[in-house]
Enzyme design. Structure first.
Site, PDB file in Angstrom:
ATOM      1  N   ARG A 115      16.428   8.117  -9.913  1.00 24.60           N
ATOM      2  CA  ARG A 115      16.347   9.578  -9.853  1.00 24.60           C
ATOM      3  C   ARG A 115      17.119  10.083  -8.592  1.00 24.60           C
ATOM      4  O   ARG A 115      17.502  11.297  -8.617  1.00 24.60           O
ATOM      5  CB  ARG A 115      15.133   9.865  -9.768  1.00 24.60           C
ATOM      6  CG  ARG A 115      14.132   9.751 -10.904  1.00 24.60           C
ATOM      7  CD  ARG A 115      12.801   9.761 -10.924  1.00 24.60           C
ATOM      8  NE  ARG A 115      12.237   8.710 -10.399  1.00 24.60           N
ATOM      9  CZ  ARG A 115      10.767   8.554 -10.285  1.00 24.60           C
ATOM     10  NH1 ARG A 115      10.078   9.460 -10.402  1.00 24.60           N
ATOM     11  NH2 ARG A 115      10.293   7.135  -9.793  1.00 24.60           N
TER      12      ARG A 115
ATOM     13  N   GLY B 263       8.702  -3.853 -12.132  1.00 29.63           N
ATOM     14  CA  GLY B 263       7.488  -3.020 -11.460  1.00 29.63           C
ATOM     15  C   GLY B 263       6.707  -3.213 -10.080  1.00 29.63           C
ATOM     16  O   GLY B 263       7.172  -4.493  -9.570  1.00 29.63           O
TER      17      GLY B 263
ATOM     18  N   ASN C 279      -2.894   8.451  -6.209  1.00 29.76           N
ATOM     19  CA  ASN C 279      -2.593   7.046  -5.389  1.00 29.76           C
ATOM     20  C   ASN C 279      -1.237   7.252  -4.507  1.00 29.76           C
ATOM     21  O   ASN C 279      -0.430   7.841  -5.210  1.00 29.76           O
ATOM     22  CB  ASN C 279      -2.504   5.979  -6.477  1.00 29.76           C
ATOM     23  CG  ASN C 279      -1.889   4.997  -5.960  1.00 29.76           C
ATOM     24  OD1 ASN C 279      -1.883   4.519  -4.590  1.00 29.76           O
ATOM     25  ND2 ASN C 279      -1.201   4.118  -6.906  1.00 29.76           N
TER      26      ASN C 279
ATOM     27  N   ASN D 105      38.254  17.317  37.899  1.00 28.42           N
ATOM     28  CA  ASN D 105      38.272  18.490  36.933  1.00 28.42           C
ATOM     29  C   ASN D 105      39.370  18.177  35.999  1.00 28.42           C
ATOM     30  O   ASN D 105      40.390  17.607  36.309  1.00 28.42           O
ATOM     31  CB  ASN D 105      38.872  19.750  37.653  1.00 28.42           C
ATOM     32  CG  ASN D 105      38.859  20.805  36.667  1.00 28.42           C
ATOM     33  OD1 ASN D 105      38.105  21.801  36.683  1.00 28.42           O
ATOM     34  ND2 ASN D 105      40.141  20.961  36.309  1.00 28.42           N
TER      35      ASN D 105
ATOM     36  N   ARG E  93      57.205  14.983  33.914  1.00 27.31           N
ATOM     37  CA  ARG E  93      57.774  15.722  32.900  1.00 27.31           C
ATOM     38  C   ARG E  93      59.080  16.223  33.333  1.00 27.31           C
ATOM     39  O   ARG E  93      59.376  16.217  34.417  1.00 27.31           O
ATOM     40  CB  ARG E  93      56.799  17.120  32.624  1.00 27.31           C
ATOM     41  CG  ARG E  93      56.653  17.953  33.782  1.00 27.31           C
ATOM     42  CD  ARG E  93      55.945  19.175  33.585  1.00 27.31           C
ATOM     43  NE  ARG E  93      54.765  19.486  34.636  1.00 27.31           N
ATOM     44  CZ  ARG E  93      55.094  20.201  35.545  1.00 27.31           C
ATOM     45  NH1 ARG E  93      56.035  20.946  36.100  1.00 27.31           N
ATOM     46  NH2 ARG E  93      54.204  20.671  36.304  1.00 27.31           N
TER      47      ARG E  93
END
Ligand code: UD1
Ligand code: CA
Length: 461
Positions: free
Chosen positions: A15, A80, A172, A379, A442
């Site tokens: 299901r 079962g 049950n 930071n 850079r």
């Protein structure tokens, strides 16, 4: 007296309608824990001498999720619940003791109810005791049949029930306590259900009655906790109940949860007093959070089409430890094995993975810190990325105390940035930086005076 526990978890879970045939129903997730994991959690305080899980459909997955917490027995064909328990005979047959049988698909069951069930069984001197529940809509459940003296005489399954029996609201729950010797003796004599050929454990009740054994029953206080998960609608229902239970406990312990219906916390999560959790937060897995933290709000997805197999992150904290007085989020993502100590600020669109952040670290916006350690008061500027992955392996980066990492920095791991150093914004760092130094990596800026007019001409304006 020995106490044994058997968890039935081999069923097909038809299901659930899953495409994944390797996944068992009991492996479905409920707030970061598989269904069967919740059942094992409820068994833990009972101190059982042995716990055995019956696996079958999707059994490899089930075996993996119960690993280290339960023994495993295979039921190769699902014939079962009675047939399932029969598979445990090689382990328990002939042993004197008491056996608690539970369903792996009933995650809301509490230790208190199981304890009560065991007590009823032992104190009443019963051979079999059943946990029952009174429900508003008993459809699909086995109904409890009692005689004029109120004694249980049988359980009748939905498919076998007559119209008057179908009206019985006492059901049950799928939890039983048996005299172990009698259980395995009479399981062998269990007849198949004439309606579907399955061997139902519930047929043992009438057999025990006919043989004159003593049958008892214990009824749960709240029927909600015996909800069995058979489809995904029941899964959502169970999630809501579990979520309310967990969130309520945190709130009465002094945690502010602004929107408890939209906050998802795993059962094992620990949160300190005065921490505030805004809406839409996920705290999943082994998460520990200290006191007086602010965990900001979540992300929302609107008017969006999403295809298959996407993983969409939101404000989540997974398997991590957070200390006191931190301010986290909104829209932060703290992944596994992170340690955030105290008084940090982790802002929006920041992702943290396997990183340790010491006291007072600020990483306020748009950054990724993976496989690294960041020292006190450092930071981390906006848009900083720790490039921890070389395409094959992850590498570690260490950033010291009082470092200022300028915005838009890429740190190519492994690098060591020593204390009190500065990294210029926009740098790509692949060499270590010494204490007290500035690193700038850079291209130098070049300005061309009066260039604007030249540019206008060039673009034909
Ligand atoms: C079962 C009970 C029903 C009870 C309900 C409570 C039986 C026959 N019926 O019905 O009386 O009201 O639970 O929720 O027991 N399983 C196996 N092997 C199998 C079949 C099932 O291990 O061959 C396991 C399943 O994985 C599940 C549990 O047993 O965890 C119960 O099985 P399920 O099919 O869900 O039984 P229900 O129809 O819910
Ligand atoms: Ca069920």
């Amino acid at each position: 007296m020995e106490l044994f526990g058997i968890i039935m978890a081999a069923g097909k879970g038809t299901r659930m309608k899953s495409l994944d045939t390797t996944k068992s129903k009991v492996a479905f997730d409920l707030l970061g824990v598989p269904l069967v994991g919740h059942v094992i959690n409820a068994l833990k305080p009972l101190h059982l001498h042995r716990t055995i899980t019956i696996v079958g459909h999707g059994g490899e997955t089930t075996a993996k999720v119960v690993e280290g917490r339960s023994e495993v027995v295979w039921q190769r064909e699902q014939k079962g619940t009675g047939h399932a328990v029969m598979q445990v005979a090689p382990l328990l047959e002939g042993k004197s003791g008491t056996t608690l049988i539970v369903s792996g698909d009933t995650p809301l069951i509490t230790s208190k109810s199981l304890d009560q069930l065991l007590k009823t069984h032992i104190e009443g001197g019963f051979d079999l005791t059943i946990l029952t529940s009174i429900v508003p809509n008993p459809f699909g459940y086995g109904r409890m049949i009692r005689n004029s003296k109120g004694q249980v005489t049988a359980i009748v399954e939905e498919i076998n029930a007559s119209e008057p029996e179908k009206k019985i609201q006492e059901i049950n729950t799928g939890f039983y306590v048996f005299n172990n010797n009698l259980l395995f003796k009479y399981l062998k004599e269990l007849p198949p259900n004439p309606k579907n050929g399955e061997y139902n454990i519930t047929f043992l009740i009438k057999m025990f009655m006919d043989k004159g054994f003593k049958i008892g029953a214990s009824t749960v206080d709240t029927f909600e906790e015996t909800l069995g998960i058979n489809d995904r609608a029941q899964l959502a229902e169970a999630r809501l109940i579990m979520q309310r239970r967990i969130n309520h406990q945190h709130m009465v312990n002094g945690v502010t949860i602004e929107n408890p219906d939209n906050t998802f916390i795993s059962p094992q999560v620990i949160i300190g007093q005065d921490t505030v959790i805004q809406t839409g937060v996920y705290l999943i897995g082994d998460v520990k959070i200290g006191q007086a933290n602010m965990i900001g709000a979540n992300t929302s997805i609107e008017n969006t089409t999403i295809g298959n197999h996407n993983h969409i992150e939101s404000s989540k904290i997974i398997d991590s430890t957070i200390g006191d007085q931190n301010h986290i989020g909104p829209f932060a993502h703290i992944r596994g094995h992170a340690i955030v100590t105290n008084e940090t600020r982790i802002g929006n669109f920041v992702e943290i993975k396997a990183a340790k952040l010491h006291r007072g670290v600020k990483v306020a916006h748009l950054s990724y810190l993976g496989d690294c350690e960041v020292g006190e008061r450092t930071n981390i500027g906006a848009g900083t990325i720790v490039a921890n992955y070389d395409g094959n392996k992850k590498h570690l980066t260490t950033i010291g105390k009082d470092v200022f990492v300028g915005s838009g920095t890429t740190l190519i791991s492994p690098v060591v940035i020593e204390d009190e150093s500065v990294i210029a914004a926009g740098s790509t760092i692949n060499q270590n930086v010494k204490k007290g130094d500035l690193a700038i990596a850079r291209q130098r800026q070049e300005n061309k005076p009066g260039y604007y007019k030249h540019w206008l001409k060039k673009i034909g304006k």
